[in-house]
Design an enzyme around this catalytic site. Structure first.
Site, mmCIF file in Angstrom:
data_model
loop_
_atom_site.group_PDB
_atom_site.id
_atom_site.type_symbol
_atom_site.label_atom_id
_atom_site.label_comp_id
_atom_site.label_asym_id
_atom_site.label_seq_id
_atom_site.Cartn_x
_atom_site.Cartn_y
_atom_site.Cartn_z
ATOM 1 N N GLY A 80 -0.765 0.159 -5.440
ATOM 2 C CA GLY A 80 -2.398 -0.066 -4.887
ATOM 3 C C GLY A 80 -3.132 0.220 -5.610
ATOM 4 N N CYS B 91 0.701 -1.011 0.361
ATOM 5 C CA CYS B 91 -0.451 0.558 -0.138
ATOM 6 C C CYS B 91 0.771 1.421 -0.249
ATOM 7 C CB CYS B 91 -1.156 -0.704 1.765
ATOM 8 S SG CYS B 91 -2.058 -1.367 1.434
ATOM 9 N N ASN C 80 0.355 0.966 5.922
ATOM 10 C CA ASN C 80 1.591 0.100 4.505
ATOM 11 C C ASN C 80 2.018 -0.620 5.280
ATOM 12 O OD1 ASN C 80 4.460 0.913 2.988
ATOM 13 N ND2 ASN C 80 2.511 -0.949 2.652
ATOM 14 N N GLY C 81 1.405 -1.924 5.595
ATOM 15 C CA GLY C 81 2.049 -2.866 5.777
ATOM 16 C C GLY C 81 1.198 -4.266 6.584
ATOM 17 N N TYR D 170 11.462 -4.520 -7.518
ATOM 18 C CA TYR D 170 10.504 -4.765 -7.889
ATOM 19 C C TYR D 170 9.267 -3.846 -7.559
ATOM 20 C CZ TYR D 170 5.862 -5.926 -9.675
ATOM 21 O OH TYR D 170 4.358 -6.389 -10.023
#
Length: 580
Positions: free
Chosen positions: A117, A91, A191-192, A332
């Site tokens: 996202g 995210c 985020n996580g 990536y």
């Protein structure tokens, strides 16, 4: 964290992965030797590995991949194109304090983070001490327009773009979340992924907490609300002391903006400042660049930064642990123009390609990339090898998710919608194809076949990461270990499966050597199975998982689907489904 747009997305299909944190592995050897594929052999068939909606997983020791995954396709349902052979982005979060255009700046910053996202977006602002929220499913541009941004005045804002790593596909799971507690209101964007989410939620529910979502982020709000300490940021500290796993979060209250990062620093979070003094937090520096904020520094692992009218204050969350930042951000996830964990993503990927050209050379005529994530590594490979880089595959940037599949089946339909070979570049050539990773191997096999059908004499795959042999539990949606091709096959077996003339991965020791003195500060769990925070809580299907998420199926649909967690005692009588 995914949400489904009814007008453009197909209906959500839930998958249950039975995760084994430590599966048996084969040791993979790295070799630069070209492995020839006999000309008489046929590429592996992709008939049973096409993109579909309803995967049914079976385990077999005889055929590592084709027996592992079988598919059922309803001809009446729309065809869905997805990057099923890549780890999914986690995210992206944004926080802004002290700018009259906070919601618009947040909107632009979320655009810059859209790659992290694409299934939901939201913004929360503070105006006259009141938190106002707009969230929705789809891309940032689908959720927000001028009219909606006008409904979000205020000088403080947090924002979130979402992909499902925890929680089901529904609007109520789209962040930021806003909740009221005894002293006011708080909004959070996360985020996580929390590896102890289930035990924390069970404890809170036992004490009377009621959950509105299936997202792990809601646990944080409950921990804050039940905390007795004051002031507010100490509640955050107390809550985070109970969390295990990855979290880079931004909070907003009536008068403060708070940013916090877990002690291991798994996920990135940076701080910047605009020329008018406004403070900005974001997952990547590319978001700062877009809204003309100057990068100042990372939020340190284990640090809480509190921003209010008096300025920026720093507080140590807990004793600093050895940093374990996600190395896949450089492979990536992050954009090449970002600086992540203090290193240029572009320079990292360029160096990965050079290493591959040095350690796995092959006689070739042209170097191409699997766009977009393989481009920079391919440039590095071509430069080191002294071979021209060309665009041998053209990516369509206008492909949505839902399509009507042709009545006459077209082989590799999903891949061809997104990638088109350039025959003038490939025909009669010995081609090196550089990609960032191989996950299941299904897409790679189709790309190899497509390039050969375009006339390539040889196809040599070079992968700018080590083999992925383990799932990530820290905010990246990776398949279960049983689905990872490198977890079940040797390099040579993978080469045969995808049909390439040779295959080489980036050796993990070369990756660590490149990172130099920063090497111990990165997490390599998906390559090594050495997890900094052990994922002890095996994913368990619970009764509420099937009926709480808006699904209309009967209870019979989950019969036999129970999985007993390794370290969580479960009363078998509680698992029995009562007669309806």
């Amino acid at each position: 964290m995914a949400a489904t747009h009814l007008s453009s997305f197909s209906s959500s299909i839930e998958k249950t992965h039975i995760l084994s944190p430590y599966p048996s592995q084969k040791l993979l050897s790295f070799s630069s030797k070209t492995l020839q594929n006999p000309s008489s052999s046929k590429p592996p068939s992709s008939q049973s590995l096409s993109h579909t909606q309803k995967p049914v997983f079976k385990l077999s020791s005889k055929n590592p991949i084709s027996d592992l995954i079988s598919f059922e396709q309803n001809p009446d349902e729309p065809f869905i194109v997805s990057d099923d052979d890549k780890p999914r982005e986690e995210c992206g979060v944004v926080g802004i304090y002290g700018d009259a255009e906070a919601s618009r700046l947040c909107y632009l910053a979320l655009h810059a983070l859209q790659h992290r996202g694409q299934e939901g977006a939201g913004i929360v602002t503070v105006n006259n001490g009141v938190l106002q929220s707009i969230t929705g499913v789809g891309l940032v541009s689908d959720v927000f327009n001028e009219s909606k941004l006008c409904q979000l005045p205020g000088e403080s804002a947090i924002g979130h773009v979402r992909y499902s790593t925890a929680g089901s596909s529904m609007l109520k799971n789209v962040q930021p979340f806003v909740a009221g507690y005894r002293y006011g209101s708080v909004g959070v964007a996360h985020n996580g992924n929390l590896v102890n989410y289930r035990s924390l939620r069970a404890t809170l529910e036992d004490n009377g907490s009621i959950f509105n979502t299936s997202s792990d982020t809601e646990v944080v709000l409950h921990l804050i609300a039940t905390s007795k300490v004051r002031p507010f940021f100490l509640r955050i500290v107390e809550a985070c002391e109970q969390l295990k796993g990855a979290y880079s979060m931004v909070f907003v209250t009536e008068d403060k903006l708070v940013a916090v990062r877990d002690p291991y620093g798994f996920r990135p979070l940076v701080m910047g400042r605009r020329s008018n003094g406004a403070i900005v937090f974001a997952s990547e520096t590319c978001a700062l660049d877009l809204i003309e904020a100057t990068y100042e520094r990372e939020v340190n692992p284990g640090e809480v930064l509190v921003v209010d009218k008096s300025g920026v204050k720093s507080l140590c969350l807990m004793p600093h642990k050895e940093q374990k930042s996600c190395v896949f951000e450089h492979i990536y996830f992050s954009l090449p123009n970002s600086v992540v964990f203090g290193r240029s993503v572009y320079e990292s990927r360029h160096a990965f390609g050079k290493i591959l050209a040095t350690e796995a050379p092959v006689d070739c005529d042209v170097v191409i990339a699997v766009p977009d994530s393989g481009v920079v590594a391919a440039l590095g490979y071509a430069e080191k090898a002294g071979v021209p880089f060309q665009q041998g595959l053209i990516r369509s940037h206008y492909v949505g998710r839902t399509f009507i599949e042709p009545s006459q089946k077209i082989r590799d339909f999903g891949v061809k919608l997104k990638l088109a070979p350039v025959r003038a570049v490939l025909e009669g050539k010995r081609v090196v194809v550089v990609d960032d990773s191989i996950v299941r191997g299904t897409t790679s096999s189709k790309i190899v076949r497509m390039i050969k059908e375009a006339g390539a004499k040889e196809v040599h795959m070079r992968i700018a990461s080590p083999p992925i042999i383990g799932s990530c539990y820290y905010g990246v949606d990776t398949p279960s270990p049983e689905e990872l091709i490198s977890n079940r096959m040797t390099v040579e077996e993978i080469r045969e499966f995808i049909g390439s003339d040779s295959l080489a991965f980036l050796p993990i020791m070369s990756l660590k050597k490149l990172l130099g003195h920063d090497s111990p500060n990165f997490c390599y769990a998906c390559f090594s199975l050495e997890y900094p925070v052990p994922p002890n809580e095996v994913k368990v299907k619970r009764l509420g998982d099937s009926v709480d998420d808006g699904l209309n199926g009967s209870l019979d649909s989950i019969d036999g689907g129970w999985v007993k967690a390794a370290e969580i005692p479960i009363d078998e009588d509680m698992l029995a489904i009562p007669p309806v």
